[in-house]
Motif scaffolding. Structure first.
Motif, PDB file in Angstrom:
ATOM      1  N   GLU A   6      52.347  42.544  34.725  1.00 12.50           N
ATOM      2  CA  GLU A   6      51.395  43.450  34.096  1.00 12.50           C
ATOM      3  C   GLU A   6      52.112  44.691  33.566  1.00 12.50           C
ATOM      4  OE1 GLU A   6      49.302  41.840  37.886  1.00 12.50           O
ATOM      5  OE2 GLU A   6      51.292  42.553  37.286  1.00 12.50           O
ATOM      6  N   CYS A  22      49.254  41.389  30.398  1.00 11.97           N
ATOM      7  CA  CYS A  22      49.813  40.545  31.451  1.00 11.97           C
ATOM      8  C   CYS A  22      50.607  39.444  30.754  1.00 11.97           C
ATOM      9  CB  CYS A  22      48.711  39.956  32.299  1.00 11.97           C
ATOM     10  SG  CYS A  22      49.279  38.732  33.512  1.00 11.97           S
ATOM     11  N   TRP A  36      41.395  39.392  35.729  1.00 11.18           N
ATOM     12  CA  TRP A  36      41.841  40.726  36.114  1.00 11.18           C
ATOM     13  C   TRP A  36      41.096  41.114  37.393  1.00 11.18           C
ATOM     14  CZ3 TRP A  36      45.912  43.186  34.193  1.00 11.18           C
ATOM     15  CH2 TRP A  36      46.376  42.844  32.915  1.00 11.18           C
ATOM     16  N   TYR A  94      45.675  47.443  39.071  1.00 10.23           N
ATOM     17  CA  TYR A  94      45.077  46.302  38.369  1.00 10.23           C
ATOM     18  C   TYR A  94      46.061  45.144  38.369  1.00 10.23           C
ATOM     19  CZ  TYR A  94      41.112  49.037  36.776  1.00 10.23           C
ATOM     20  OH  TYR A  94      39.957  49.781  36.733  1.00 10.23           O
ATOM     21  N   CYS A  96      46.715  40.917  37.364  1.00  9.56           N
ATOM     22  CA  CYS A  96      46.248  39.710  36.709  1.00  9.56           C
ATOM     23  C   CYS A  96      46.544  38.516  37.601  1.00  9.56           C
ATOM     24  CB  CYS A  96      46.852  39.522  35.321  1.00  9.56           C
ATOM     25  SG  CYS A  96      48.608  39.154  35.272  1.00  9.56           S
TER      26      CYS A  96
END
Length: 127
Positions: A6, A22, A36, A94, A96
């Motif tokens: 990411e 990503c 996500w 965050y 992926c």
């Protein structure tokens, strides 16, 4: 198996925008459902949204509907998350995720099903 990396996180003011990427390495990703996921400090991982292998089916959690957009470019082997109208409560790492899915129209909304994860990118939204 695919490896996921990411990028695109950072510090932004409330109301601003960021686009996360990503990048996937390895084989073609069109047979991978992707998603996500985010995790705020002290909280469990939270599903943001998911997309089917061909990008034709998309699912969003209620708290991001109308603000975030998930899309993918299989030729570039990249998944994206466009985040608009960011709020302080969007602050999180965050991630992926991907899972092999022969049905290229199917989205996967169960976190436990995903088998490949990136290392995460931090998004911080200031008020």
């Amino acid at each position: 198996q695919v490896q996921l990396v990411e990028s695109g996180g950072g510090l932004v003011q409330a109301g601003g925008s960021l686009r996360l990427s990503c990048a996937a390495s390895g084989r073609s990703i069109s047979t991978y459902a992707m998603a996500w996921v985010r995790q705020a400090p002290g909280k469990e991982r939270e599903f943001v949204g998911a997309i089917s292998g061909l990008g034709t089916s998309i699912y969003y959690s209620d708290f991001v509907k109308g603000r975030f957009t998930i899309y993918r470019d299989n030729a570039k082997k990249t998944l994206y998350l466009q985040m608009n109208r960011l709020k302080p409560e969007d602050t999180a790492a965050y991630y992926c995720a991907a899972v092999g899915m022969p049905n290229t129209q199917a989205v996967v909304t169960s976190l436990a099903t995903y088998t490949n994860w990136g290392q995460g990118t931090q998004v911080t939204v200031s008020s």
